[in-house]
Structures are given as C-alpha cells and as structure tokens.
Design a protein around this motif. Structure first.
Motif, PDB file in Angstrom:
ATOM      1  N   LEU A 108       0.830  -1.215   0.000  1.00 34.68           N
ATOM      2  CA  LEU A 108       0.000   0.000   0.000  1.00 34.68           C
ATOM      3  C   LEU A 108       0.863   1.262   0.000  1.00 34.68           C
ATOM      4  O   LEU A 108       0.480   2.286  -0.550  1.00 34.68           O
ATOM      5  CB  LEU A 108      -0.934  -0.004   1.215  1.00 34.68           C
TER       6      LEU A 108
ATOM      7  N   PRO B  17      -5.703   5.256   0.156  1.00 39.04           N
ATOM      8  CA  PRO B  17      -5.391   3.892  -0.291  1.00 39.04           C
ATOM      9  C   PRO B  17      -6.649   3.173  -0.791  1.00 39.04           C
ATOM     10  O   PRO B  17      -6.631   2.511  -1.825  1.00 39.04           O
ATOM     11  CB  PRO B  17      -4.842   3.217   0.970  1.00 39.04           C
TER      12      PRO B  17
ATOM     13  N   GLU C  41       2.236  -3.091   4.363  1.00 40.08           N
ATOM     14  CA  GLU C  41       2.628  -1.706   4.609  1.00 40.08           C
ATOM     15  C   GLU C  41       3.946  -1.734   5.356  1.00 40.08           C
ATOM     16  O   GLU C  41       4.068  -2.457   6.353  1.00 40.08           O
ATOM     17  CB  GLU C  41       1.540  -0.982   5.418  1.00 40.08           C
TER      18      GLU C  41
END
Ligand code: ADP
Ligand code: MG
Length: 344
Positions: free
Chosen positions: A243, A264, A329
């Motif tokens: 992400l 996102p 992430e």
C-alpha cells in the motif's frame, strides 16, 4: 467494465458455462479483456465490447458530449491495448434520448472522431435507436496482434513483479468531485478530467506486448483490488501489494488531504483509471523499467509481487472463486478491505 465479485462475476461465469461448448477450437472467449480469434500469418484479431450507461458510468449534465464520445471509445481501446494489440476498428451503438439534440450528437461524434484519428481506428458500423429514458452507449472495438505478443490475464507466474502505468485513484477522485458538484480549483479540475477523459495507454500496451518478460496484462477498470484478483484467479497465483508503494498524484494528495479521503481505499478500491496492470519476470524488470522510461519519458510503478498460491491444491480457475491479496505496509502484512467496484 462491470459489476463485481459473486454478483456480476458469478453471472458471467454462468454465461461462460452455458455457452462454452459452442466455442470454436482455438478461439478464446469470456474471461479476458478481449476475445481472441486467430487469423492467418501468426496474427490474431482481438475483440471487446463495453457498455456505458447514463447514471452508472456518467451523469448527462456533468460530462460534455465531446468528452463522452472520447471516453466511450477510450475505454474500449484500453481493453484492446491491454492485450498487447493495436486497435484497428470500432462499432458504435447508441440509444438516444430526447435530450440529445443535433448539437449534442455532433459534439459526441467529434470526441469519438478525435480519438479514432489519434489511433487510426476505423468506424465500421453500429446501430442507432431511440430511448425513452437513459442514454446507453455500446461500443465494440477490434485490434490486431502478432500471436507472440498477446498478453493474457492468465500469464502471471510466482516471483513476477507487479506494475501499473500511472497513478491510481485519480478517476475515482474525479467522479467524487463531479458527483458533489462543479470542480473548484485546478487540482479538482484535473481529477474530474481524469474521470471524463481517461488517458489510455495504447502505444504503451502495444510496446509491453512486444516484451517477452511481461507475463500478464490487463487494464484497470474496476480498481486494482478487483482487477488484480482476475490475474490471480486466471493464473492460479497469489499476490502481495504494498500500500505504501501505490502511486498517488500530486492532485489526489492535495484534494484528498483537504477532504480527508481514504486515499489507499480510493486508489485500489475504485476503478476507471484505465492504466495498465501487468506482471514482469524478475530477471527482466529493471531493464524494462529503464527502457520504458527511455521510450515513453515516464515511469512505471511497482506495487507488489506475484506469489505462489497459498492454498495448495485449491482450484482457482473460476472468475468468482475467492482469492485474497495480501496487503502490505512498510514490509509487513496489514488488515485492509478494498473489494474494487461492483455493480451488484
Ligand atoms: P473489462 O472490464 O475488461 O471490460 P469485464 O469485467 O467487463 O471486463 O468482463 C470480464 C469478461 O466477461 C470479459 O471477457 C467479457 O467479455 C465477459 N462478459 C461480461 N459480460 C458479459 C455478458 N453479458 N455476456 C458474455 N460475456 C460477458
Ligand atoms: Mg479490461
């Protein structure tokens, strides 16, 4: 362009199952961005059809007829290019309502014509009918591709790197702005324009088609969260998407920051970017990046990796069977919910 997950995709699968036995040998039908019909001399014809519905894909009062004509053809040419094919011709069918007067129709055709000229695409036919209510635009586009260049959703292999050709979410942000009212500042206008006049990657798709290290390709119409799952299902692979590596435009950062949008989610969960999503063999990825930059004077963006299928032995062949993207992430998996756009 469609309705997603079990609703839309289940329906499409039903159609594929019912009609599959009628298909000719060597012809490829439902399941990719285009159908593929092999012709002579090692070339194939690719064919796609897309429907634009007033109220669903556009708002009559919020898009100029010129932009609508342009966009209607653009979304079809995007599907052709996503197979690695060069667009050659289109068919245009319209159901026109009372609001589409002479000036509107001329302007619609001007938009359609300008993109046809830009890519040397002939208009070979269509149909015209009256509609009591909504405006419907149905377009079929054809392209030609050497068989060796055809890129399918089914070509991804574990270890491939995943790329997109542009920033994500801009069209979705534009749609949000358009729905709320008139775009205000320059950033909002730019985003609205990304929704109304998508910058399709035709020459890019043809070039990527020529590159052996590109394994799978499709265009982003429903959002990467949904579209990547098609590649996963048809290639029987998994995928991890970072992400923090999702490319975001200056414009979406500016407007999204002000409006506290979940960027996102908007970038991967919503559609209509009409950029290309493709996977590349690890061994060719660095060279491809620099060659692409040299040729097109812009970057491609790496967003993740194709992984082996996690659930050993489980069949992933149908368009509606569940596959899960691993969202990352800063190098670690995170909980993240984004399905991609769905119509039912
Ligand atoms: P795209 O977004 O690339 O246009 P879609 O998600 O709309 O693709 O469609 C996926 C696949 O399903 C395509 O191969 C398309 O031809 C097929 N498809 C969609 N709707 C129908 C339908 N009503 N009948 C037959 N095939 C369909
Ligand atoms: Mg497509």
């Amino acid at each position: 362009m469609g309705l997603k997950q079990n609703g839309e995709f289940g329906f499409i699968e039903q159609i594929a199952q019912l009609f599959g036995h009628l298909n000719r040998k060597g012809w490829e039908g439902i399941g990719d961005d285009c159908a593929v019909i092999p012709c002579r001399d090692g070339q194939s014809l690719v064919i796609t059809t897309d429907l634009l519905v007033e109220g669903t894909h556009f708002l009559f009062d919020k898009i100029s007829p010129e932009a609508l004509g342009y966009k209607s053809l653009a979304v079809n040419l995007s599907d052709v290019a996503s197979m690695g094919a060069r667009p050659a011709a289109s068919f245009l069918s319209l159901s026109l309502s009372g609001r589409t007067d002479d000036a509107w129709r001329r302007s619609f055709l001007e938009g359609y014509h300008s993109l046809s000229v830009a890519h040397n695409v002939a208009l070979l036919g269509g149909d015209t009918a009256k509609s009591a209510g909504q405006l419907f635009i149905s377009i079929t586009a054809l392209g030609i591709v050497p068989d060796t260049n055809i890129k399918r959703r089914s070509g991804a292999r574990a270890g491939d790197r995943i790329f997109v050709t542009s920033t994500l979410g801009d069209a979705a942000a534009g749609w949000e702005i358009i729905r709320r009212g008139a775009p205000g500042d320059e950033h909002e206008k730019w985003l609205a324009d990304r929704h109304n006049r998508p910058k399709i990657a035709v020459e890019e798709g043809i070039w990527l088609g020529e590159q052996q290290c590109v394994h799978a390709m499709m265009d982003v119409s429903d959002g990467v969260a949904s579209d990547l799952r098609h590649i996963m299902r048809r290639s029987s692979v998994g995928a991890a998407v970072h992400l923090d590596k999702i490319p975001l435009s200056v414009q979406i950062l500016h407007v999204g920051g002000k409006n506290r949008w979940n960027l996102p989610e908007m970038a991967v969960g919503k559609g209509e970017d009409y950029c290309l999503l493709f996977t590349v063999a690890e061994s060719g990825a660095e060279e491809l990046k620099s060659e692409y930059l040299k040729k097109f004077k812009k970057e491609i963006f790496e967003i993740g990796r194709i992984t082996p299928l996690e659930t050993e032995g489980r069949e992933q062949k149908t368009v509606s069977s569940p596959v899960e993207i691993v969202w990352m992430e800063n190098g670690v998996p995170v909980e993240f919910n984004a399905e991609g756009f769905t119509h039912f």
